[in-house]
Design an enzyme around this catalytic site. Structure first.
Site: not given
Ligand code: ARG
Length: 468
Positions: A30, A117, A162-163, A284, A290, A292, A297, A324, A329, A332
């Site tokens: 990660s 964790n 309205t509408h 455009s 144009k 835009n 948007e 956990y 992971q 994120k």
């Molecule tokens: N990179 C892991 C996460 O984002 C960190 C925790 C990892 N813990 C484990 N027991 N493998 O969750």
């Protein structure tokens, strides 16, 4: 054995007979996206180390070495000299390994009484707290920009719909204040979410707590948390706080998207109520005429993306047994992208709202089309003693006559109006103008310019006291 961590690449590798395959390494790593947690990871580690020293688990020398090493690492990251390694999986192991390379055994002691964790849960909370504060700040600025524009246009007449049909005249300031209210509630939601984000998971360790005599309250104080997570299993496993943030962000983006939709409609040549500054628009490549409204948007489009992240996180959590699981992971990227989208959108909208050019004449002209003051005529007859249902019927006939002859109600001569009801007198024309119409909705929450000004003043006070 003591050198295990420095000889092998993986922290757990003594138990394994073969290295992780390259494919799996890439699949499970990660670091590419969680390295943005580096700063809060170090902040959390320093608070943890300081506590470990205070309770006698680390020596003062260890703590001093950790502080020195972390300072070097911070500098390396800031200067782009830190070498991130996929082999070290994530931000936590990358930093810990570098610390150990720099300071030796003291670096290896940092992970005492802790697990990745509770470490990662702490990092996300610290990071998200900062993001929430930034979002609240930007949201306050957006409200200020709307209030400034509303103040300028407290008297500017536009048709209310309205509408998407012309309904009654309103003031543009009043219309803008509707968004101020929506964004004020969004700010409340973020502030409320922050309370639950701001709890310390550290001390939960892997899932059950730790055998060391830790002082969690001390760490919480150092890191500015309002308190500790009560249950270790819950602390490492739930990401409801991130889901709440994405939910609040989704509602906020929904409001941004509605505003975007209106800006787009208002800017179309057919309607022509406003113009956006050129820097928010593009041309455009084929149609020279144009201009835009790309920014609104895109904001409307990005709203869907934020909703998607909320769904992703809800789905991520729903099947996980305690405590956990590596699934987490995956929290994120959706969370980071939600925050980035929100922050960028708020920033650009504040600037864009400040640059709106209002075409008041077009707005007023549109408010006199579509018999927007028909309700005012009905109310007028009620004030003269007619039951509302009867007056509603009479006005419907008047609207029909005016429509058939291509005139507005205010353009019918008194004699013609009096044919519908003898109660109608010269003073009727005061209520048939859009100005008269808005001025008469003169109560808290109404569109009368005086009320708009008072509402702006209250909103400014609220912002002043609420601002983060
Ligand atoms: N990179 C892991 C996460 O984002 C960190 C925790 C990892 N813990 C484990 N027991 N493998 O969750």
């Amino acid at each position: 054995m003591t050198d295990q961590f420095s000889k092998k690449t993986e922290a757990w590798s003594a138990r394994f007979n073969e290295p992780v395959s390259e494919l799996v390494k890439r699949y499970t790593a990660s670091v590419d996206f969680d390295k943005r947690l580096a700063d809060v990871d170090i902040e959390g580690s320093l608070a943890h180390a300081e506590m470990l020293q205070a309770v006698g688990v680390l020596t003062a020398d260890d703590l001093a070495a950790i502080r020195g090493g972390m300072k070097t690492i911070r500098d390396e990251i800031a200067n782009g000299r830190f070498i991130w390694s996929l082999d070290l999986e994530d931000v936590h192991l990358n930093i810990e390994k570098r610390l150990t390379d720099l300071i030796g055994d003291a670096g290896k002691r940092l992970h005492t009484a802790r697990s990745r964790n509770d470490q990662v849960a702490t990092d996300i909370r610290l990071w998200l707290r900062g993001t929430i504060d930034e979002s609240r700040h930007l949201l306050a600025q957006l409200q200020q920009a709307l209030l400034d524009l509303a103040e300028e246009h407290a008297d500017t007449i536009m048709p209310g719909f309205t509408h998407l049909q012309v309904a009654q005249p309103i003031t543009f300031g009043h219309h803008l204040l509707a968004y101020v209210e929506m964004f004020a509630r969004d700010a409340e939601r973020l502030a409320d979410c922050r309370k639950r984000v701001n709890r310390l998971p550290l001390g939960a360790a892997a899932l059950a707590g730790t055998t060391y005599p830790i002082d969690r309250e001390r760490v919480a104080r150092t890191l500015g948390f309002d308190g500790v997570c009560e249950n270790s299993l819950d602390a490492v496993s739930d990401r409801d706080f991130a889901i709440e943030f994405c939910a609040a962000a989704s509602v906020l983006m929904m409001h941004v998207s509605r505003l975007s939709e209106e800006l787009i409609i208002w800017m179309s040549a057919r309607v022509g109520f406003i113009d956006l500054a050129d820097r928010f628009c593009t041309g455009s490549s084929i149609m020279p005429q144009k201009k835009n409204p790309d920014v609104p948007e895109l904001a409307r489009g990005k709203t869907g993306r934020v909703y998607g992240h909320l769904m992703a996180l809800l789905t991520l959590m729903k099947g996980q047994p305690l405590a956990y699981n590596k699934d987490n992971q995956e929290d994120k990227e959706p969370l980071f992208d939600t925050a980035d989208t929100l922050v960028e959108t708020l920033r650009i909208f504040t600037d864009m709202v400040g640059g709106i050019r209002v075409k008041a004449d077009r707005m007023r002209a549109a408010a006199t089309e579509g018999f927007a003051t028909a309700t005012d005529l009905a109310d007028y007859l009620v004030r003269k003693g007619l039951p509302f249902r009867d007056s509603h019927e009479i006005v419907a006939h008047a609207v029909r006559l005016a429509g058939d002859s291509g005139r507005d109600l205010a353009e019918l001569p008194l004699a013609e109006l009096q044919a519908f009801s003898p109660l109608i007198a010269e003073d009727v024309f005061a209520v048939l103008t859009p100005e008269g119409s808005v001025a008469s909705r003169n109560h808290r929450g109404g569109t009368a310019p005086d009320q708009v000004r008072q509402a702006i003043a209250r909103a400014r006070t609220r912002l002043g006291t609420d601002s983060p």
